[in-house]
Design an enzyme around this catalytic site. Structure first.
Site, PDB file in Angstrom:
ATOM      1  N   ARG A   1     -10.246   2.024   1.494  1.00 45.91           N
ATOM      2  CA  ARG A   1      -9.737   1.967   0.117  1.00 45.91           C
ATOM      3  C   ARG A   1     -10.479   0.973  -0.765  1.00 45.91           C
ATOM      4  NH1 ARG A   1      -3.183   2.361   1.014  1.00 45.91           N
ATOM      5  NH2 ARG A   1      -3.227   4.562   1.548  1.00 45.91           N
TER       6      ARG A   1
ATOM      7  N   HIS B   1      -1.439  -2.498  -4.954  1.00 48.08           N
ATOM      8  CA  HIS B   1      -0.659  -1.570  -4.131  1.00 48.08           C
ATOM      9  C   HIS B   1       0.005  -2.213  -2.926  1.00 48.08           C
ATOM     10  CE1 HIS B   1       0.538   2.217  -2.388  1.00 48.08           C
ATOM     11  NE2 HIS B   1      -0.217   2.032  -1.315  1.00 48.08           N
TER      12      HIS B   1
ATOM     13  N   HIS C   1      -4.899   0.241  -4.740  1.00 46.90           N
ATOM     14  CA  HIS C   1      -5.040   1.655  -4.386  1.00 46.90           C
ATOM     15  C   HIS C   1      -6.018   2.293  -5.357  1.00 46.90           C
ATOM     16  CE1 HIS C   1      -4.205   5.730  -3.221  1.00 46.90           C
ATOM     17  NE2 HIS C   1      -3.466   5.278  -2.220  1.00 46.90           N
TER      18      HIS C   1
ATOM     19  N   GLU D   1      -5.606  10.267   6.338  1.00 46.46           N
ATOM     20  CA  GLU D   1      -5.747   9.378   5.183  1.00 46.46           C
ATOM     21  C   GLU D   1      -6.850   8.353   5.423  1.00 46.46           C
ATOM     22  OE1 GLU D   1      -1.816   8.688   3.053  1.00 46.46           O
ATOM     23  OE2 GLU D   1      -1.270   8.441   5.142  1.00 46.46           O
TER      24      GLU D   1
ATOM     25  N   GLY E   1       2.332   9.322   1.704  1.00 44.47           N
ATOM     26  CA  GLY E   1       1.448  10.055   2.629  1.00 44.47           C
ATOM     27  C   GLY E   1       1.897  10.088   4.071  1.00 44.47           C
TER      28      GLY E   1
ATOM     29  N   LEU F   1       4.243   1.479   7.082  1.00 43.41           N
ATOM     30  CA  LEU F   1       5.552   1.968   7.541  1.00 43.41           C
ATOM     31  C   LEU F   1       5.685   1.687   9.032  1.00 43.41           C
ATOM     32  CD1 LEU F   1       5.835   5.403   5.648  1.00 43.41           C
ATOM     33  CD2 LEU F   1       7.076   3.283   5.146  1.00 43.41           C
TER      34      LEU F   1
ATOM     35  N   SER G   1       9.641  -0.791  -1.957  1.00 36.81           N
ATOM     36  CA  SER G   1       8.580   0.218  -1.838  1.00 36.81           C
ATOM     37  C   SER G   1       8.916   1.301  -0.832  1.00 36.81           C
ATOM     38  CB  SER G   1       7.269  -0.458  -1.398  1.00 36.81           C
ATOM     39  OG  SER G   1       6.802  -1.322  -2.397  1.00 36.81           O
TER      40      SER G   1
ATOM     41  N   GLY H   1      14.786  -3.079   2.522  1.00 37.14           N
ATOM     42  CA  GLY H   1      13.816  -1.992   2.678  1.00 37.14           C
ATOM     43  C   GLY H   1      13.765  -1.581   4.143  1.00 37.14           C
TER      44      GLY H   1
ATOM     45  N   ASP I   1       8.229 -12.744  -3.678  1.00 38.15           N
ATOM     46  CA  ASP I   1       9.253 -13.770  -3.404  1.00 38.15           C
ATOM     47  C   ASP I   1       9.157 -14.318  -1.978  1.00 38.15           C
ATOM     48  OD1 ASP I   1      10.044 -13.005  -5.882  1.00 38.15           O
ATOM     49  OD2 ASP I   1      12.128 -12.576  -5.367  1.00 38.15           O
TER      50      ASP I   1
ATOM     51  N   GLU J   1       6.249  -5.919   4.762  1.00 38.75           N
ATOM     52  CA  GLU J   1       5.113  -6.251   3.888  1.00 38.75           C
ATOM     53  C   GLU J   1       5.033  -7.738   3.551  1.00 38.75           C
ATOM     54  OE1 GLU J   1       4.481  -3.360   0.802  1.00 38.75           O
ATOM     55  OE2 GLU J   1       3.076  -4.667  -0.273  1.00 38.75           O
TER      56      GLU J   1
ATOM     57  N   TRP K   1       9.425   4.832  -1.718  1.00 41.22           N
ATOM     58  CA  TRP K   1       8.330   5.370  -2.526  1.00 41.22           C
ATOM     59  C   TRP K   1       7.161   5.848  -1.667  1.00 41.22           C
ATOM     60  CZ3 TRP K   1       7.375   2.593  -7.796  1.00 41.22           C
ATOM     61  CH2 TRP K   1       8.605   2.239  -8.376  1.00 41.22           C
TER      62      TRP K   1
ATOM     63  N   ARG L   1      -6.106  -2.584   5.075  1.00 36.11           N
ATOM     64  CA  ARG L   1      -5.090  -1.848   5.817  1.00 36.11           C
ATOM     65  C   ARG L   1      -5.487  -0.384   5.990  1.00 36.11           C
ATOM     66  NH1 ARG L   1      -0.048   1.064   3.984  1.00 36.11           N
ATOM     67  NH2 ARG L   1      -1.005   0.985   1.945  1.00 36.11           N
TER      68      ARG L   1
HETATM   69  C1  LIG Z   1       3.983   4.263  -4.163  1.00 35.43           C
HETATM   70  C2  LIG Z   1       3.830   3.758  -2.753  1.00 35.43           C
HETATM   71  C3  LIG Z   1       3.423   4.620  -1.746  1.00 35.43           C
HETATM   72  C4  LIG Z   1       3.265   4.152  -0.436  1.00 35.43           C
HETATM   73  N1  LIG Z   1       2.920   5.040   0.550  1.00 35.43           N
HETATM   74  C5  LIG Z   1       2.839   4.598   1.835  1.00 35.43           C
HETATM   75  C6  LIG Z   1       2.567   5.502   2.888  1.00 35.43           C
HETATM   76  O1  LIG Z   1       2.447   6.717   2.698  1.00 35.43           O
HETATM   77  N2  LIG Z   1       2.481   4.990   4.150  1.00 35.43           N
HETATM   78  C7  LIG Z   1       2.635   3.668   4.442  1.00 35.43           C
HETATM   79  O2  LIG Z   1       2.539   3.259   5.598  1.00 35.43           O
HETATM   80  N3  LIG Z   1       2.934   2.796   3.438  1.00 35.43           N
HETATM   81  C8  LIG Z   1       3.037   3.223   2.160  1.00 35.43           C
HETATM   82  N4  LIG Z   1       3.344   2.339   1.172  1.00 35.43           N
HETATM   83  C9  LIG Z   1       3.648   0.940   1.541  1.00 35.43           C
HETATM   84  C10 LIG Z   1       5.034   0.877   2.187  1.00 35.43           C
HETATM   85  O3  LIG Z   1       5.921   1.704   1.473  1.00 35.43           O
HETATM   86  C11 LIG Z   1       5.568  -0.566   2.170  1.00 35.43           C
HETATM   87  O4  LIG Z   1       4.593  -1.465   2.639  1.00 35.43           O
HETATM   88  C12 LIG Z   1       6.803  -0.710   3.067  1.00 35.43           C
HETATM   89  O5  LIG Z   1       7.748   0.278   2.750  1.00 35.43           O
HETATM   90  C13 LIG Z   1       7.396  -2.108   2.883  1.00 35.43           C
HETATM   91  O6  LIG Z   1       8.671  -2.155   3.473  1.00 35.43           O
HETATM   92  P1  LIG Z   1       9.482  -3.532   3.410  1.00 35.43           P
HETATM   93  O7  LIG Z   1      10.786  -3.273   4.034  1.00 35.43           O
HETATM   94  O8  LIG Z   1       8.645  -4.620   3.941  1.00 35.43           O
HETATM   95  O9  LIG Z   1       9.635  -3.837   1.852  1.00 35.43           O
HETATM   96  P2  LIG Z   1      10.396  -3.031   0.697  1.00 35.43           P
HETATM   97  O10 LIG Z   1      10.689  -1.639   1.070  1.00 35.43           O
HETATM   98  O11 LIG Z   1       9.596  -3.248  -0.545  1.00 35.43           O
HETATM   99  O12 LIG Z   1      11.801  -3.771   0.589  1.00 35.43           O
HETATM  100  C14 LIG Z   1      11.899  -5.090   0.133  1.00 35.43           C
HETATM  101  C15 LIG Z   1      13.277  -5.315  -0.451  1.00 35.43           C
HETATM  102  O13 LIG Z   1      13.436  -6.715  -0.710  1.00 35.43           O
HETATM  103  C16 LIG Z   1      14.164  -6.879  -1.920  1.00 35.43           C
HETATM  104  N5  LIG Z   1      13.853  -8.224  -2.453  1.00 35.43           N
HETATM  105  C17 LIG Z   1      12.675  -8.696  -2.936  1.00 35.43           C
HETATM  106  N6  LIG Z   1      12.794  -9.999  -3.280  1.00 35.43           N
HETATM  107  C18 LIG Z   1      14.077 -10.360  -3.019  1.00 35.43           C
HETATM  108  C19 LIG Z   1      14.828 -11.567  -3.175  1.00 35.43           C
HETATM  109  N7  LIG Z   1      14.285 -12.695  -3.663  1.00 35.43           N
HETATM  110  N8  LIG Z   1      16.135 -11.565  -2.830  1.00 35.43           N
HETATM  111  C20 LIG Z   1      16.727 -10.437  -2.351  1.00 35.43           C
HETATM  112  N9  LIG Z   1      16.060  -9.261  -2.181  1.00 35.43           N
HETATM  113  C21 LIG Z   1      14.755  -9.231  -2.502  1.00 35.43           C
HETATM  114  C22 LIG Z   1      13.708  -5.736  -2.797  1.00 35.43           C
HETATM  115  O14 LIG Z   1      14.685  -5.418  -3.769  1.00 35.43           O
HETATM  116  C23 LIG Z   1      13.501  -4.613  -1.777  1.00 35.43           C
HETATM  117  O15 LIG Z   1      14.630  -3.780  -1.671  1.00 35.43           O
HETATM  118  C24 LIG Z   1       3.504   2.785  -0.144  1.00 35.43           C
HETATM  119  C25 LIG Z   1       3.913   1.919  -1.159  1.00 35.43           C
HETATM  120  C26 LIG Z   1       4.083   2.386  -2.450  1.00 35.43           C
HETATM  121  C27 LIG Z   1       4.535   1.433  -3.511  1.00 35.43           C
END
Ligand SMILES: Cc1cc2nc3c(=O)[nH]c(=O)nc-3n(C[C@H](O)[C@H](O)[C@H](O)COP(=O)(O)OP(=O)(O)OC[C@H]3O[C@@H](n4cnc5c(N)ncnc54)[C@H](O)[C@@H]3O)c2cc1C
Length: 499
Positions: free
Chosen positions: A276, A331, A230, A119, A53, A372, A47, A18, A209, A355, A50, A366
């Site tokens: 929220r 959320h 949310h 927001e 905002g 992000l 996430s 991510g 995980d 996250e 996805w 939060r």
């Molecule tokens: C619908 C939605 C809207 C949102 N809108 C906003 C917003 O507008 N602004 C904001 O700041 N935040 C928003 N958020 C929150 C934000 O998107 C996330 O907190 C952030 O993108 C998390 O990034 P990340 O890289 O930590 O995790 P992620 O993007 O979730 O990536 C984690 C990755 O780890 C992989 N993974 C998981 N477990 C394992 C495993 N055991 N082995 C290998 N791979 C694994 C998954 O497949 C995934 O690809 C939103 C979230 C959602 C769901």
């Protein structure tokens, strides 16, 4: 090493592709070999793509890093780590400039300045965005860059490998068998835990995980009681719920009860833009609630919120024509693997960001847009420390009969886990409901292959039992008030079970 397990070596192993994981990959030395392990298939795993905002950055004329920090502290309910918040607000602008330089096309006003969404929890408009698909735009650019830098392996990390107490990499289950992916430093960036609940805005990969893997290996996890719900997910559909972004409320959408009466101003002076947790509980207590987006106007809705309008239409609801049903859904995970402000966990050689990490930025609640920002600021910080502290690794020994931390889970078991978490550790919990959830999780765990989900769920329940008060997103109806004695305190679970 056990037999029939493949072996790969790299300088850095990043678990999770991510925003946090890939941003870290882009900030590792150019000559390093980097392997990204991700269990997601298809374009929309995690996430990050996805996010709707926007990303919180003090980019407006009426804003400043200190105001951004003040809003973050206010939302966090006396539980944020000051140094983490300072790092977030000080480095947010630099990260934004870097994203723009790489090619992210954020929306602009006529004068060329960033168009900003306001927001929840923001005292001024602060979310830089690309229509209502900010995450998709950011990931379009970041994934393309990361492809030039890292090799991707599709598979699920099932355990953290230790060599004499130091993290040496991860074991990965792939379609072609198990592989030990070893690195001089390892980053966990596996996202949140919303999919442990019956209704969530998260993708199915968000199964907690990170805390399961880290805790199983002996690392500390912190703040696991803080799961954000949310308030305005579409109140229809199955497990995966359409998120109706807070920016809709920022642009004038109101929340009404079944009789059409607006009620959030009776609960909090900020009404629809109150924190929220306040909005989510008020909506849950109302029984039935609806989002009326008509004040925004049909043309504006289609221009500024095209994706949300379409997603609602695909589910059978017309945002431009009438109020649509809403309900809170799991959320965002504020807790996670305990880290310092440089991404270090309590296991040498193991880092966490995004996250799945508990940096202390969010405290008990939060501020919208900060996740992000957290992913990029702390993804980069982790990469810098990984670079400085990388060490050669040996080949770790894994006992053949020892249980992996993460294993595949059947649909029936998932239903049991989700039911236990939703009924026992949801938006409103009690000692009794949490203990019931723990018992249900122990039953599922004993029955078959649900170790990670049961471990993650149990860590959330145990932390929520420890915090005998209500604060931010953690609401215990048997202890509905905030207790001053808990100000600044964190629930930490791990080897030493200290707090
Ligand atoms: C619908 C939605 C809207 C949102 N809108 C906003 C917003 O507008 N602004 C904001 O700041 N935040 C928003 N958020 C929150 C934000 O998107 C996330 O907190 C952030 O993108 C998390 O990034 P990340 O890289 O930590 O995790 P992620 O993007 O979730 O990536 C984690 C990755 O780890 C992989 N993974 C998981 N477990 C394992 C495993 N055991 N082995 C290998 N791979 C694994 C998954 O497949 C995934 O690809 C939103 C979230 C959602 C769901």
């Amino acid at each position: 090493m056990s037999t029939d397990v493949g072996l790969l070596r790299a300088d850095a192993v990043i678990v999770g592709g991510g925003l946090a994981g890939l941003w870290a990959a882009l900030h590792l030395p150019a000559e390093w070999e980097v392997i990204v392990v991700d269990k997601g298939r298809g374009p929309d795993h995690g996430s990050s793509p996805w996010a709707q905002g926007g990303m919180a950055v003090a980019a407006g004329p009426d804003d400043s890093p200190s105001l951004h920090a003040a809003d973050t502290f206010r939302a966090g309910a006396d539980t944020c780590h000051e140094d983490a918040v300072q790092a977030l607000v000080d480095e947010a602008r630099e990260a934004l400039d870097e994203l723009v330089l790489l090619g992210c096309a954020f929306d602009r006003a006529d004068d060329g300045s960033f168009d900003l969404n306001r927001e929840g929890g923001q005292s001024v408009a602060r979310s830089v965005h690309a229509a209502d698909a900010t995450g998709r735009e950011i990931m379009r650019v970041v994934v393309a860059e990361a492809r030039k830098r890292a090799q991707r392996i599709v598979g699920s990390a099932s355990r953290i490998l230790l060599d004499d107490g130091r993290c040496a990499g991860v074991r990965v289950s792939t379609d072609h068998g198990e592989v030990d992916v070893l690195g001089r430093s390892t980053l966990l960036a596996v996202g949140g835990c919303g999919a442990l609940y019956e209704q969530t805005t998260n993708p199915e990969t968000a199964t907690g995980d990170g805390i399961a893997l880290a805790y199983d290996a002996g690392a500390d996890v912190a703040d696991c009681e803080f799961v954000q719900f949310h308030p305005t997910a579409l109140g229809a559909g199955g497990t995966r719920r359409v998120l109706l972004t807070e920016a809709l409320r920022g642009d004038g959408a109101i929340v009404v009860d079944a009789s059409g009466k607006r009620f959030l101003l009776d609960v909090h002076p900020d009404g629809e833009l109150a924190p929220r947790d306040v909005v989510a509980r008020a909506i849950a207590e109302a029984g039935e609630a609806f989002l009326d987006a008509r004040p925004i106007g049909a043309a504006q809705l289609r221009t500024r919120f095209p994706n949300v309008t379409k997603a609602a239409a695909d589910a059978g609801f017309d945002l431009t024509a009438s109020p649509v049903p809403i309900a809170p859904a799991a959320h965002y995970f504020l807790g996670g693997v305990a880290t310092d402000i440089w991404g270090r966990t309590t296991i040498p050689g193991l880092f966490a960001a995004g996250e799945c990490a508990a940096t202390g930025v969010h405290g008990a609640n939060r501020m919208a847009g900060n996740s992000l920002t957290e992913a990029v600021v702390f993804g980069r910080r982790a990469a810098m420390t990984m670079t400085d502290e990388a060490e050669p690794t040996g080949v770790p020994v894994v006992e053949d009969d020892s249980e992996p931390a993460v294993r595949a889970i059947g649909a029936d078991d998932w239903a049991k886990v989700r039911h236990a978490m939703s009924s026992g550790a949801g938006l409103i919990r009690t000692k009794h409901s949490l203990e019931q959830a723990l018992r249900a999780l122990a039953g599922v765990s004993g029955s078959s292959s649900v170790k990670a989900a049961a471990t993650a769920g149990a860590l959330i329940c145990r932390s929520a039992l420890e915090r005998i008060e209500s604060r931010g997103v953690h609401f215990r109806s048997d202890h509905p008030d905030r207790q001053r004695g808990w100000d600044g305190r964190h629930v930490t679970l791990g080897e030493k079970e200290n707090r």
